[in-house]
Design a protein around this motif. Structure first.
Motif, mmCIF file in Angstrom:
data_model
loop_
_atom_site.group_PDB
_atom_site.id
_atom_site.type_symbol
_atom_site.label_atom_id
_atom_site.label_comp_id
_atom_site.label_asym_id
_atom_site.label_seq_id
_atom_site.Cartn_x
_atom_site.Cartn_y
_atom_site.Cartn_z
ATOM 1 N N MET A 139 0.872 -1.168 0.000
ATOM 2 C CA MET A 139 0.000 0.000 0.000
ATOM 3 C C MET A 139 0.908 1.216 0.000
ATOM 4 O O MET A 139 1.942 1.225 0.666
ATOM 5 C CB MET A 139 -0.870 -0.029 1.247
ATOM 6 C CG MET A 139 -1.821 1.109 1.353
ATOM 7 S SD MET A 139 -2.881 0.917 2.804
ATOM 8 C CE MET A 139 -4.279 1.854 2.247
ATOM 9 N N LYS A 140 0.531 2.248 -0.766
ATOM 10 C CA LYS A 140 1.345 3.463 -0.853
ATOM 11 C C LYS A 140 0.605 4.643 -0.253
ATOM 12 O O LYS A 140 -0.490 4.986 -0.689
ATOM 13 C CB LYS A 140 1.700 3.770 -2.300
ATOM 14 C CG LYS A 140 2.623 2.761 -2.927
ATOM 15 C CD LYS A 140 2.979 3.153 -4.346
ATOM 16 C CE LYS A 140 3.907 2.130 -4.947
ATOM 17 N NZ LYS A 140 4.302 2.496 -6.306
ATOM 18 N N ILE A 141 1.228 5.250 0.753
ATOM 19 C CA ILE A 141 0.669 6.443 1.386
ATOM 20 C C ILE A 141 1.700 7.559 1.309
ATOM 21 O O ILE A 141 2.873 7.351 1.611
ATOM 22 C CB ILE A 141 0.281 6.166 2.855
ATOM 23 C CG1 ILE A 141 -0.874 5.153 2.909
ATOM 24 C CG2 ILE A 141 -0.104 7.467 3.570
ATOM 25 C CD1 ILE A 141 -1.290 4.741 4.296
ATOM 26 N N GLN A 142 1.247 8.718 0.886
ATOM 27 C CA GLN A 142 2.102 9.895 0.772
ATOM 28 C C GLN A 142 1.799 10.838 1.921
ATOM 29 O O GLN A 142 0.633 11.186 2.147
ATOM 30 C CB GLN A 142 1.834 10.620 -0.550
ATOM 31 C CG GLN A 142 2.607 11.892 -0.741
ATOM 32 C CD GLN A 142 4.082 11.640 -1.002
ATOM 33 O OE1 GLN A 142 4.435 10.889 -1.895
ATOM 34 N NE2 GLN A 142 4.937 12.272 -0.230
ATOM 35 N N ILE A 143 2.833 11.242 2.649
ATOM 36 C CA ILE A 143 2.690 12.289 3.654
ATOM 37 C C ILE A 143 3.251 13.567 3.051
ATOM 38 O O ILE A 143 4.358 13.567 2.501
ATOM 39 C CB ILE A 143 3.435 11.947 4.957
ATOM 40 C CG1 ILE A 143 2.812 10.714 5.613
ATOM 41 C CG2 ILE A 143 3.418 13.147 5.918
ATOM 42 C CD1 ILE A 143 3.553 10.225 6.845
ATOM 43 N N HIS B 222 -0.813 16.673 -7.290
ATOM 44 C CA HIS B 222 -1.132 16.241 -8.654
ATOM 45 C C HIS B 222 -0.335 14.998 -9.031
ATOM 46 O O HIS B 222 -0.860 14.085 -9.674
ATOM 47 C CB HIS B 222 -0.816 17.348 -9.658
ATOM 48 C CG HIS B 222 -1.727 18.523 -9.566
ATOM 49 N ND1 HIS B 222 -1.523 19.654 -10.320
ATOM 50 C CD2 HIS B 222 -2.833 18.775 -8.823
ATOM 51 C CE1 HIS B 222 -2.463 20.543 -10.048
ATOM 52 N NE2 HIS B 222 -3.268 20.026 -9.134
ATOM 53 N N GLU B 223 0.930 14.961 -8.649
ATOM 54 C CA GLU B 223 1.816 13.851 -9.006
ATOM 55 C C GLU B 223 1.360 12.524 -8.406
ATOM 56 O O GLU B 223 1.391 11.492 -9.075
ATOM 57 C CB GLU B 223 3.238 14.162 -8.529
ATOM 58 C CG GLU B 223 4.244 13.064 -8.761
ATOM 59 C CD GLU B 223 5.572 13.352 -8.091
ATOM 60 O OE1 GLU B 223 6.225 12.392 -7.649
ATOM 61 O OE2 GLU B 223 5.966 14.542 -7.994
ATOM 62 N N VAL B 224 0.945 12.532 -7.136
ATOM 63 C CA VAL B 224 0.633 11.278 -6.445
ATOM 64 C C VAL B 224 -0.862 11.030 -6.274
ATOM 65 O O VAL B 224 -1.265 9.942 -5.858
ATOM 66 C CB VAL B 224 1.330 11.219 -5.063
ATOM 67 C CG1 VAL B 224 2.826 11.353 -5.208
ATOM 68 C CG2 VAL B 224 0.771 12.260 -4.104
ATOM 69 N N GLY B 225 -1.674 12.006 -6.601
ATOM 70 C CA GLY B 225 -3.098 11.943 -6.288
ATOM 71 C C GLY B 225 -3.943 10.989 -7.087
ATOM 72 O O GLY B 225 -5.129 10.831 -6.811
ATOM 73 N N PHE B 226 -3.348 10.339 -8.081
ATOM 74 C CA PHE B 226 -4.084 9.361 -8.874
ATOM 75 C C PHE B 226 -3.483 7.965 -8.739
ATOM 76 O O PHE B 226 -4.022 7.005 -9.277
ATOM 77 C CB PHE B 226 -4.123 9.788 -10.342
ATOM 78 C CG PHE B 226 -4.889 11.068 -10.551
ATOM 79 C CD1 PHE B 226 -6.271 11.058 -10.708
ATOM 80 C CD2 PHE B 226 -4.232 12.279 -10.562
ATOM 81 C CE1 PHE B 226 -6.969 12.243 -10.870
ATOM 82 C CE2 PHE B 226 -4.928 13.475 -10.732
ATOM 83 C CZ PHE B 226 -6.301 13.453 -10.889
ATOM 84 N N ALA C 63 -9.539 17.709 -6.854
ATOM 85 C CA ALA C 63 -9.368 17.255 -8.236
ATOM 86 C C ALA C 63 -8.810 15.841 -8.362
ATOM 87 O O ALA C 63 -8.848 15.264 -9.450
ATOM 88 C CB ALA C 63 -8.452 18.227 -8.980
ATOM 89 N N ILE C 64 -8.295 15.263 -7.282
ATOM 90 C CA ILE C 64 -7.621 13.962 -7.375
ATOM 91 C C ILE C 64 -8.530 12.822 -6.917
ATOM 92 O O ILE C 64 -9.612 13.055 -6.385
ATOM 93 C CB ILE C 64 -6.312 13.970 -6.558
ATOM 94 C CG1 ILE C 64 -6.591 14.208 -5.072
ATOM 95 C CG2 ILE C 64 -5.332 14.993 -7.145
ATOM 96 C CD1 ILE C 64 -5.394 14.027 -4.160
ATOM 97 N N LYS C 65 -8.065 11.597 -7.120
ATOM 98 C CA LYS C 65 -8.838 10.414 -6.744
ATOM 99 C C LYS C 65 -8.453 9.856 -5.375
ATOM 100 O O LYS C 65 -9.276 9.262 -4.696
ATOM 101 C CB LYS C 65 -8.640 9.320 -7.794
ATOM 102 C CG LYS C 65 -9.047 9.737 -9.183
ATOM 103 C CD LYS C 65 -10.160 8.885 -9.674
ATOM 104 C CE LYS C 65 -10.442 9.213 -11.135
ATOM 105 N NZ LYS C 65 -11.692 9.800 -11.361
ATOM 106 N N SER C 66 -7.195 10.010 -4.969
ATOM 107 C CA SER C 66 -6.728 9.448 -3.696
ATOM 108 C C SER C 66 -7.423 10.135 -2.524
ATOM 109 O O SER C 66 -7.571 11.357 -2.527
ATOM 110 C CB SER C 66 -5.221 9.643 -3.546
ATOM 111 O OG SER C 66 -4.525 8.997 -4.585
ATOM 112 N N PRO C 67 -7.823 9.357 -1.505
ATOM 113 C CA PRO C 67 -8.387 9.988 -0.307
ATOM 114 C C PRO C 67 -7.311 10.775 0.438
ATOM 115 O O PRO C 67 -6.152 10.363 0.492
ATOM 116 C CB PRO C 67 -8.888 8.805 0.528
ATOM 117 C CG PRO C 67 -8.113 7.624 0.041
ATOM 118 C CD PRO C 67 -7.768 7.900 -1.393
#
Length: 147
Positions: free
Chosen positions: A9-13, A67-71, A96-100
């Motif tokens: 699973m990939k999570i961005q902080i 924008h880079e990671v939000g999809f 605008a993105i899909k990631s929660p």
């Protein structure tokens, strides 16, 4: 024989302005721990999760990262710092993105100055976690994992 491909699973902080000074600035509010130390502990706690980290003091760079990671990421934890209270542009990027996205704050912003009581981002986020110190990030990661 079946091969099962396991993907982490990939999570961005994403941390915003002045959060690069955690552990140094206003220790009575933000604590003594720098974020790199906390991040290392968080990664060890969740070895099955790829936790990436990005910090910028520049609004446009934060938007570019969203924008880079939000999809492609499974979720984003954002502490936009003072931009929380001012940035319609970051709120629009989140919408605008899909990631929660989960908005976090180390301090309880509702016990602080009046201008900190309103978030421009909250309406575009899945939820908001505030006031639990650095543990606010862990709570957000756990929520994203358990979705």
């Amino acid at each position: 024989m079946f091969l099962v491909k396991f993907e982490l699973m990939k999570i961005q902080i994403i941390n915003g302005p002045n959060l690069n000074l955690l552990g140094v600035r206003e220790k009575s509010i933000y604590g003594n721990t720098d974020f790199d130390t906390y991040l290392n502990d968080l990664r060890h706690r969740y070895p099955a999760v790829e936790i990436d980290y990005y910090q910028s003091n520049v609004e446009g760079e934060i938007i570019n990262k969203i924008h880079e990671v939000g999809f492609t990421s499974d979720g984003i934890v954002i502490n936009a710092g003072a931009y929380t209270h001012t940035s319609i542009a970051i709120a629009d990027a989140i919408a605008a993105i899909k990631s929660p996205v989960i908005e976090v704050h180390i301090s309880n912003v509702y016990k602080r100055e009046e201008f900190r009581h309103h978030s421009m981002l909250a309406a575009s986020c899945k939820g908001v976690i505030a006031g639990f110190g650095m543990d606010s990030y862990r709570l957000a990661v756990e929520n994203l994992i358990n979705v």
